[in-house]
Enzyme design. Structure first.
Site, PDB file in Angstrom:
ATOM      1  CE  LYS A 115      -4.272  -2.105   1.282  1.00 49.64           C
ATOM      2  NZ  LYS A 115      -3.761  -3.511   1.244  1.00 49.64           N
TER       3      LYS A 115
HETATM    4  C1  LIG Z   1      -4.243  -4.552   0.397  1.00 47.02           C
HETATM    5  C2  LIG Z   1      -3.413  -5.778   0.231  1.00 47.02           C
HETATM    6  C3  LIG Z   1      -3.708  -6.749  -0.752  1.00 47.02           C
HETATM    7  C4  LIG Z   1      -4.921  -6.665  -1.654  1.00 47.02           C
HETATM    8  O1  LIG Z   1      -4.778  -5.682  -2.658  1.00 47.02           O
HETATM    9  P1  LIG Z   1      -6.074  -5.151  -3.447  1.00 47.02           P
HETATM   10  O2  LIG Z   1      -5.559  -4.022  -4.271  1.00 47.02           O
HETATM   11  O3  LIG Z   1      -7.028  -4.699  -2.386  1.00 47.02           O
HETATM   12  O4  LIG Z   1      -6.594  -6.256  -4.263  1.00 47.02           O
HETATM   13  C5  LIG Z   1      -2.857  -7.836  -0.872  1.00 47.02           C
HETATM   14  N1  LIG Z   1      -1.778  -7.981  -0.058  1.00 47.02           N
HETATM   15  C6  LIG Z   1      -1.469  -7.074   0.899  1.00 47.02           C
HETATM   16  C7  LIG Z   1      -0.290  -7.320   1.774  1.00 47.02           C
HETATM   17  C8  LIG Z   1      -2.259  -5.936   1.070  1.00 47.02           C
HETATM   18  O5  LIG Z   1      -1.940  -5.055   2.041  1.00 47.02           O
END
Ligand SMILES: *Cc1c(COP(=O)(O)O)cnc(C)c1O
Length: 524
Positions: free
Chosen positions: A126
Site C-alpha cells: 500500500k
Molecule cells: C491490500 C493488500 C492486498 C490486496 O490488494 P487489493 O488491491 O485490495 O486487491 C494484498 N496484499 C497485501 C499485503 C495488502 O496489504
C-alpha cells in the site's frame, strides 16, 4: 515538452467519468482525487487512456523510478503543471524506499519473476500508492483553492484492520493542508501492526485504539462520515472537511498502473524477456485495485496475456471470475493467514466491469443495486466472455499458503509472506506458457507469526509454542531471521520495540466518542 503538447492536443484535457453515469459533467484529475467517490456512489475513471508503444515502454528503464512515474502521469494529462508532477514524484519515490529501484524484481527462475512492492516505509504494497497519493491530494486541493473552487482543508479518517492505517499515516504525515486520524480495534491487530501505528511521528497524525472489533471501528467511522451536523460544525469551526482517501480513489490506482508498466521495462532491460514478449501477471487480490491496475497497464500497451487473480478462502472473486455471478448472500467472512485479502465486497471490481461492458453505466448501476439489495449480481454473457478473456482465478487455502512459504524457501532460498504465497501457489495452478510476474505485496516480517508457523509446520491458526508465544513481534522476527539466515528485516520493523509510543488513547466505537476524539485532535 512538445510531445506533451501533442498528446494534450490529441485528446484535450483528460477528464474523469463515473461508473454509474450519475455526475452532471466529467471532472479533471484534481477534482476526482479530492472527491474520492463520485456523487451518486460511482467511481471515477479516465475518459481517455494513453497508449504507449513497446519502444516507449522499454525506454522508461533508462529513467529513475520517480521519473517513470512522472512520465506516465503526464501521459494521462494530469491537470497539474509538469514541474509540480516531477517534484511530487521525486518526493513520493525517493529515499523513503529502501531500494533504489523502488520496487525491484527478484527472479526465482527464468520465467518466474517476483515484483517486490514492499520496499516502502511500512513494508507493504500500500506504500506504493500511499507514498504518492497524499502529495497529489494536497497539491490538487491547493490548486482547487487557488481556483476558488474549494475553501477548506481536510482531515482523513481511516478505520483499519492492520496494513492500511500505518501506510496512510506514513503517507499523510507532514503533508500540507491535511491531518489524519486512524482507528484500530484494540487487541485486534498484531503486535507489529499496533506498534507501527502508535509510534508514528509527525504533528498532523493521531491514532486511537477502539474498544470493539474492526467492524465496530468501520461502522463508527462510516456513521461519522454520514453525520451532516458534524460535517457542518467542522467546516464552521475549523474549515475542515472529512475525507477517507480509501482504495477507490483514482489517485491510489494510478500509482499502481505505473509499476506494471515500469516492471515490464525492467524485465526487458535486464534481458529477462524480449521486447514485445507476452507475460502473465498474478496478483493476490482483495479489493481488486492491484489487479485492475495491471489490466489498465495492458490497455496502455504492456504485453500482458492473462491476469491471474489469486484469492484466499474468501474466494468471492475467484467464484465470480469462474461463474459470472458475484454472490455474498450466503458467504461467511473467513479470517485467514493473509488478512489483507479478507474481504467480501471488492469495490474496484466496479471499475473493471464498467470497462469490460464498454462503459455501460446503466448496467453497473443495476448490478450494484442488486448487490446492495440481494447481495448478489450476475453479469450478462458478453461481459462474462470478456472477463474470461482477460482473467483466470484460483483460491488457496491457509494450509496450502503456509506450505508454499516453506516450499519456496526450500527450493529458492527466498522467504515470502502469506499474501505473496497465495499468489505464488495460484500462479503454479493457473500459469501457461508465458513467463509470470507475481506481485509480492508484503515483506515476510510483517506477518512473522504465520511465517513461523509455516517454517515449523504448525497448523494455520495454531497457538505458537510457549517460548515463542512470549516474544514480541520484533523478537519473533529475529528468531525467524536466525533460523532462515534472512537478515533483511526492514529498519521500520526491526526497531519498533525501541521506539517511543506516542498514542495511548482507547476510545469507544460509537459515533459520539469518535466525533469527540476528532474534535479534541483538531483543537490541539
Ligand atoms: C491490500 C493488500 C492486498 C490486496 O490488494 P487489493 O488491491 O485490495 O486487491 C494484498 N496484499 C497485501 C499485503 C495488502 O496489504
Amino acid at each position: 515538452m512538445s510531445q506533451r503538447t501533442d498528446r494534450a492536443a490529441a485528446f484535450g484535457q483528460n477528464l474523469y467519468l463515473d461508473t454509474r453515469g450519475a455526475i452532471d459533467a466529467p471532472v479533471p484529475f484534481t477534482e476526482a482525487v479530492v472527491d474520492g467517490l463520485a456523487a451518486g456512489g460511482g467511481l471515477y475513471v479516465p475518459q481517455e487512456l494513453p497508449s504507449m508503444t513497446i519502444e516507449e515502454i522499454v525506454a522508461l528503464a533508462e529513467l529513475p523510478y520517480a521519473q517513470r512515474a512522472a512520465a506516465i502521469y503526464k501521459a494521462f494529462n494530469v491537470d497539474l503543471p509538469d514541474g509540480v508532477i516531477d517534484e511530487l514524484m521525486a518526493r513520493a519515490y525517493g529515499d523513503n524506499f529502501d531500494d533504489e529501484a523502488v520496487c525491484p524484481i527478484t527472479s526465482l527462475d527464468e520465467s518466474t519473476h517476483i515484483l517486490e512492492l514492499w520496499h516502502g516505509p511500512t513494508s507493504a504494497f500500500k506504500d506504493m500508492a500511499l507514498q504518492c497519493l497524499p502529495h497529489f491530494f494536497s497539491a490538487s486541493a491547493q490548486q482547487l483553492r487557488d481556483q476558488g473552487k474549494l475553501g477548506h482543508e481536510f482531515m482523513i479518517l481511516v478505520a483499519t484492520s492492520g496494513d492500511t492505517g500505518k501506510a496512510a499515516l506514513e503517507g499523510f504525515k507532514g503533508v500540507d493542508g491535511v491531518s489524519i486520524g486512524v482507528l484500530f480495534p484494540d487487541g485486534g491487530v498484531s503486535d507489529i501492526q499496533r506498534k507501527q501505528m502508535v509510534t508514528t511521528t509527525g504533528d498532523n497524525v493521531q491514532v486511537w485504539a477502539v474498544r470493539g472489533n474492526f467492524d465496530d471501528c468501520q461502522t463508527g467511522v462510516k456513521r461519522t462520515f454520514s453525520d451532516a451536523d458534524f460535517a457542518n460544525a467542522l467546516l464552521d469551526e475549523h474549515a475542515i472537511a472529512l475525507s477517507s482517501a480509501n482504495s477507490i480513489n483514482w489517485g491510489r490506482l494510478l500509482p499502481q498502473v505505473v509499476y506494471y508498466i515500469s516492471s515490464y521495462a525492467e524485465l526487458v532491460a535486464a534481458g529477462k524477456i524480449a521486447a514485445g514478449a507476452e507475460i502473465d501477471v498474478c496478483v493476490p487480490t482483495g479489493n481488486f485495485g492491484n489487479i485492475l491496475a495491471a489490466w489498465y497497464a495492458k490497455q496502455i500497451g504492456v504485453p500482458i496475456g492473462m491476469l491471474l487473480c489469486a484469492s484466499n478462502d474468501n474466494r468471492v472473486l475467484t467464484d465470480f471470475i469462474n461463474s459470472g455471478t458475484y454472490d455474498i448472500s450466503d458467504r461467511p467472512f473467513v479470517l485467514t493467514a493473509s488478512p489483507s485479502m479478507d474481504i467480501l465486497v471488492s469495490s474496484n471490481l466496479e471499475r473493471q466491469l464498467f470497462e469490460l461492458t464498454g462503459r455501460d453505466g446503466d448496467a453497473i448501476r443495476q448490478w450494484m443495486t442488486d448487490l446492495a439489495e440481494k447481495r448478489c449480481f450476475r453479469v450478462d454473457a458478453a461481459t462474462f466472455a470478456k472477463v474470461r478473456e482477460n482473467f483466470s482465478a484460483d483460491s488457496i487455502d491457509n494450509a496450502t499458503c503456509l506450505a508454499t512459504i516453506k516450499a519456496v524457501l526450500d527450493e529458492y532460498d527466498y522467504l515470502i509472506d502469506p499474501h505473496t504465497a497465495v499468489a505464488y501457489a495460484a500462479a503454479q495452478n493457473l500459469r501457461g506458457e508465458n513467463p509470470v510476474l507475481i506481485a509480492s505485496t508484503a515483506h515476510w516480517a510483517k506477518f512473522g507469526d504465520n511465517v513461523y508457523r509455516a517454517l515449523h509446520a504448525l497448523a494455520p491458526a495454531a497457538a505458537l509454542p510457549d517460548e515463542t508465544a512470549q516474544l514480541t513481534g520484533c523478537q519473533l522476527n529475529e528468531r525467524i531471521a536466525e533460523e532462515t539466515d534472512k537478515h533483511d528485516i526492514p529498519a521500520g520493523l526491526a526497531n519498533l520495540d525501541a521506539m517511543e509510543v506516542r498514542f495511548t488513547d482507547t476510545i469507544d466505537g460509537n459515533v459520539e466518542a469518535i466525533e469527540a476524539a476528532a474534535r479534541a485532535f483538531l483543537a490541539r
